[in-house]
Write an enzyme that holds these catalytic residues in place. Structure first.
Site, mmCIF file in Angstrom:
data_model
loop_
_atom_site.group_PDB
_atom_site.id
_atom_site.type_symbol
_atom_site.label_atom_id
_atom_site.label_comp_id
_atom_site.label_asym_id
_atom_site.label_seq_id
_atom_site.Cartn_x
_atom_site.Cartn_y
_atom_site.Cartn_z
ATOM 1 N N CYS A 138 14.003 -4.492 -8.830
ATOM 2 C CA CYS A 138 13.248 -5.236 -7.814
ATOM 3 C C CYS A 138 12.772 -6.573 -8.369
ATOM 4 C CB CYS A 138 12.058 -4.419 -7.341
ATOM 5 S SG CYS A 138 11.045 -5.273 -6.109
ATOM 6 N N CYS A 175 5.381 -0.562 -8.832
ATOM 7 C CA CYS A 175 6.214 0.037 -9.891
ATOM 8 C C CYS A 175 5.795 -0.561 -11.230
ATOM 9 C CB CYS A 175 7.690 -0.234 -9.625
ATOM 10 S SG CYS A 175 8.243 0.340 -8.027
ATOM 11 N N ASP A 208 -3.571 22.927 -5.404
ATOM 12 C CA ASP A 208 -2.864 21.644 -5.458
ATOM 13 C C ASP A 208 -3.743 20.607 -4.769
ATOM 14 O OD1 ASP A 208 -1.091 19.575 -5.595
ATOM 15 O OD2 ASP A 208 0.438 20.464 -4.302
ATOM 16 N N CYS A 239 -1.824 15.810 -9.370
ATOM 17 C CA CYS A 239 -1.230 14.476 -9.414
ATOM 18 C C CYS A 239 -2.071 13.533 -10.268
ATOM 19 C CB CYS A 239 -1.072 13.908 -8.004
ATOM 20 S SG CYS A 239 -2.619 13.762 -7.092
#
Length: 476
Positions: free
Chosen positions: A71, A80, A404, A431
């Site tokens: 990118c 990112c 979770d 996460c």
């Protein structure tokens, strides 16, 4: 050393947000877009007592780990953060991030951590089945869409993110063309005026079904037929809807969704189980890696068909239905009513009957269940679980609890109730390894021990990593 000084650094490490770390005269500097092994010239932007922040000016000697990002906008966008780092080194960074949090926050001994090598991905681009594009105006006052620059609400125009599916670009081009032609205004955060706020796109990798949900500051959209005519040109289009959000906050989706065309949902399959996914459903963004993650959950749960299991923060029932295939009974809890409706439907379409779902906060439902079960009662809500065939009382002390939670982790009230329920095993999917470490420290101080740790890379090219751990009762 002071602000605006130029410094030369060798990047020796990376911070949790992916910024490179180099030292000069014992002072650590965080340099965004620099990777381990780079030699750089940077400009000091902010000084603290023991560290500072600097802006990358020049890479004088690139790292052997540096790779060419796909990118061209990766530095501006910031989504990112570690795209310039080789994938092998990305995995090493994420593995060490898990270890560091377990040691520094959890208080575990690094040499005794039962951690396995992180599970990497075969496909590191085009893996996301979901994209959310904020919509705004460019400098010429024309509608534009993309992603927010890091720590701002300034939109970097990006219609084709290389992490997402290629169809995203086609969808956004059609919506922006429709807005320009019919002068449909984007939402303006400062004034609270304008209509189109965000565009949500979801895709079923197995079903090849496409969903578009437009988040609006109103009850309806003008020139609806013209928009539908454009979007339905895409052969995979399955569901088109609007989400009504009049709130002046940072929440993307509204609570009310209205279907404009097609179905209310799309379908997808993970591990042989079919799922219906609505706009408000939580569904992991990387389905290929998710299957590997769920396989690890099943391995850690170690079910034989006789166990009672609780699945907390169950979403649309993805993990619950996996567990139900090998458990006697599974109870799922989720705060989003639409997600529970989807979970029940998903159980039905897969012919799975040994599972019950509850709407509410896990922090409220599980303690309520425990307290009322002790008194011989049930949960007083629409999804009331009755004392049938002794199942209710058996749920009082489940064999396995799976959690979770969102990024903030579990509330202490829930952890206390889990401890009182005395499960043999707790499988924790996270996460955020920082809040995971905090919660593990609490559980392991109350009769449990950490026996297995596994990282799974669901978020390639970013600093985020999924972790699944097994905690066992010490007296098991």
């Amino acid at each position: 050393m002071q602000k605006d000084d130029q410094i030369e650094l060798t990047i020796e490490d990376m911070g949790i947000d992916g910024a490179g770390i180099g030292k000069i005269d014992g002072m650590a500097f965080f340099v965004k877009d620099a990777v381990i092994g780079d030699k750089v010239i940077a400009k000091v932007m902010k000084m603290k007592k023991t560290y500072g922040y600097a802006r990358l000016l020049e890479i004088t000697e690139p790292s052997s780990y540096r790779t060419e990002p796909k990118c061209p906008l990766h530095r501006q966008c910031g989504g990112c953060q570690i795209q310039p780092l080789s994938y092998e080194k990305q995995l090493a960074f994420k593995q060490q991030k898990i270890v560091n949090n377990l040691v520094r926050i959890g208080g575990f001994c690094e040499t005794k951590l039962p951690i396995q090598p992180i599970i990497g991905a075969q496909t590191t681009y085009r893996y996301r089945n979901k994209a959310q594009f904020p919509v705004g105006c460019d400098k010429q006052g024309q509608p534009t869409a993309g992603f927010y620059a890091a720590r701002t609400h300034s939109i970097i125009p990006v219609q084709d993110c290389y992490l997402g599916i290629s169809q995203n670009q086609e969808v956004m081009q059609k919506i922006l063309a429709w807005m320009k032609q019919y002068q449909v205004r984007p939402y303006d955060e400062k004034s609270g005026t304008g209509l189109v706020r965000h565009v949500l796109i979801r895709y079923g990798f197995c079903s090849k079904q496409l969903m578009v949900c437009i988040v609006i500051n109103g009850d309806s959209i003008p020139y609806e037929e013209q928009l539908l005519s454009l979007l339905t040109q895409l052969p995979e289009m399955t569901s088109i809807s609007i989400s009504i959000n009049r709130q002046r906050n940072n929440v993307i989706m509204g609570h009310e969704v209205k279907k404009l065309w097609g179905k209310d949902y799309i379908e997808d399959t993970i591990g042989g189980i079919r799922f219906q996914i609505s706009p408000l459903s939580f569904y992991q963004v990387n389905p290929v890696q998710t299957e590997l993650l769920y396989q690890k959950v099943m391995e850690y749960a170690n079910l034989t068909g006789t166990e009672t299991v609780w699945d907390l923060y169950c979403g649309i029932g993805t993990i619950s239905l996996f567990l139900a295939q090998s458990a006697k009974r599974v109870y799922g809890v989720e705060i989003v009513p639409q997600a529970i409706a989807d979970a029940k439907q998903n159980a039905k379409i897969n012919g799975i009957q040994n599972v019950d779902f509850f709407v509410g906060k896990a922090e409220d439902i599980v303690p309520q269940f425990y307290e009322q079960a002790i008194r011989g009662g049930g949960i007083k809500q629409e999804q009331d679980l009755q004392k049938k065939d002794g199942e209710f009382s058996k749920g009082l002390h489940p064999h396995v609890i799976v959690v979770d939670p969102p990024r903030k982790g579990c509330e202490e009230k829930l952890l206390d109730t889990i401890i009182q329920m005395h499960p043999e095993r707790i499988v924790y999917v996270s996460c955020d390894s920082a809040t995971l470490a905090r919660d593990l420290k609490y559980l392991c101080a109350h009769g449990y021990e950490l026996t297995k740790v596994q990282g799974v890379d669901l978020f390639c090219q970013t600093v985020h990593v999924e972790t699944v751990v097994l905690i066992q009762r010490k007296d098991t």
